[in-house]
Design an enzyme around this catalytic site. Structure first.
Site, PDB file in Angstrom:
ATOM      1  N   LYS A 197      36.121 -55.146 -37.113  1.00  0.00           N
ATOM      2  CA  LYS A 197      35.154 -56.230 -37.252  1.00  0.00           C
ATOM      3  C   LYS A 197      33.787 -55.709 -36.831  1.00  0.00           C
ATOM      4  O   LYS A 197      33.583 -55.332 -35.673  1.00  0.00           O
ATOM      5  CB  LYS A 197      35.550 -57.432 -36.398  1.00  0.00           C
ATOM      6  CG  LYS A 197      34.592 -58.620 -36.533  1.00  0.00           C
ATOM      7  CD  LYS A 197      35.069 -59.793 -35.694  1.00  0.00           C
ATOM      8  CE  LYS A 197      34.126 -60.982 -35.807  1.00  0.00           C
ATOM      9  NZ  LYS A 197      34.579 -62.132 -34.994  1.00  0.00           N
ATOM     10  N   LYS A 252      36.381 -56.762 -41.610  1.00  0.00           N
ATOM     11  CA  LYS A 252      35.412 -57.854 -41.730  1.00  0.00           C
ATOM     12  C   LYS A 252      34.025 -57.318 -41.403  1.00  0.00           C
ATOM     13  O   LYS A 252      33.871 -56.617 -40.399  1.00  0.00           O
ATOM     14  CB  LYS A 252      35.779 -58.978 -40.751  1.00  0.00           C
ATOM     15  CG  LYS A 252      34.860 -60.191 -40.808  1.00  0.00           C
ATOM     16  CD  LYS A 252      35.272 -61.225 -39.771  1.00  0.00           C
ATOM     17  CE  LYS A 252      34.326 -62.446 -39.829  1.00  0.00           C
ATOM     18  NZ  LYS A 252      34.659 -63.448 -38.802  1.00  0.00           N
TER      19      LYS A 252
END
Length: 329
Positions: A197, A252
């Protein structure tokens, strides 16, 4: 060599293109992120995400039914927490009578065939908007935060959630959560780790939606989310999470990081997911609303790109739209 080799022969008509297509998108590849809030008959539009609303549970249930009918396998829940419940330590995150446990229980009771995924992170619950607890200097404490995340994950699992998804990026949290789940006998609770992320500028509309933008202010999350310039580091993060007990991993944001999706899939060969985040959604929506792009075409093309890059599934705010479009094909 030309003319013996004419690649256009395999593009001549639709049946041949269908026959040789390497990758395909189906509704089963989609996870639908939704924003849920307290109250009844409450629907508040997210201004920076056209078509996305914050919904109370009674209005969320018909959306869950639509997911079942469309063949979408999983709904991902993100809470909008009342400001009065936010504290520096985010204690509301593990309240068994809190918003998310109640919504999970209601969804699983009404739609047992629909998978439910919950976010394990403190930013919706903290008064400062960070994903963890702070020391006196404002630095995010790792191990103290992990202790709270474990409580949050156990609370969600007890409510009946199928998948817990730690998105906080604290070191060691997957192993701690897995150990705690096993110790309590919750052996079927799956973990989808937000493993890679990044500290991205594409999260802005999401923070508007859950109300953490105002509390975060001018602060950032660069001391725990990944540097966008790093690629090898993503593999290290994914490897650690798999070793600690993650069942699935996630990259992400999505489209700006398809190279990371490809590297993760090639390296580990585990179920790999990507999140088409709020900023990606907002960009495509804005361009389509201005007539610059064909909305339906770019939605399906963008999602197919994730599959081509190696993703087994995609979290996307376009999930319902995409599933309906796929039904028409």
């Amino acid at each position: 060599m030309y003319p013996a080799g004419r690649p256009r022969r395999l593009r001549r008509d639709s049946f041949t293109r269908n026959l040789v297509r390497e990758h395909a998108l189906t509704a089963h590849d989609l996870i639908y992120p939704v924003f849920v809030q307290e109250g009844e008959k409450k629907r508040d539009a997210v201004a920076s995400m056209p078509g996305v609303d914050r919904l109370s549970l009674d209005l969320l249930l018909p959306v869950a039914e639509q997911c079942v009918e469309a063949g979408i396998p999983v709904m991902a829940l993100f809470p909008v927490i009342d400001a009065g419940l936010k504290t520096p330590a985010g204690d509301e995150a593990f309240n068994p009578d809190g918003l998310i446990p109640r919504v999970v229980a209601a969804l699983k009771s009404r739609f047992p065939e629909l998978g439910v995924m919950t976010d394990v992170a403190l930013d919706p619950y903290t008064s400062h908007g960070q994903d963890g607890l702070l020391d006196d200097t404002g630095y995010i404490l790792n191990d103290a935060t992990v202790e709270v995340l474990v409580k949050q994950a156990l609370t969600q699992s007890q409510a009946g959630v199928d998948i817990v998804a730690p998105s906080d990026m604290m070191d060691g949290r997957i192993g701690a959560i897995r150990t705690a789940l096993e110790a309590r006998g919750d052996i079927h609770t799956r973990i989808m780790a937000y493993s890679a992320k990044y500290a991205s500028a594409f999260y802005g509309p999401f923070r508007d939606a859950v109300g953490s933008a105002a509390t975060l202010g001018k602060s950032n999350k660069k001391v725990y989310q990944m540097d966008p310039g790093n690629s090898d580091e993503a593999l290290r993060e994914v490897g650690l999470d798999i070793a600690e007990g993650a069942d699935m991993v996630m990259v992400k944001p999505g489209m700006p990081y398809l190279d990371i999706v490809r590297r993760v899939k090639d390296e580990f060969h585990v179920p790999t997911f990507a999140y088409q985040v709020s900023g990606e959604y907002a960009m495509l929506k804005a361009a389509a609303q201005n007539g610059w792009l064909d909305h339906d075409a770019v939605v399906l093309e963008s999602l197919l790109a994730f599959k081509r890059a190696g993703a087994d599934g995609v979290l996307t705010y376009f999930a319902l739209d995409a599933a309906r479009l796929l039904q028409k094909q």
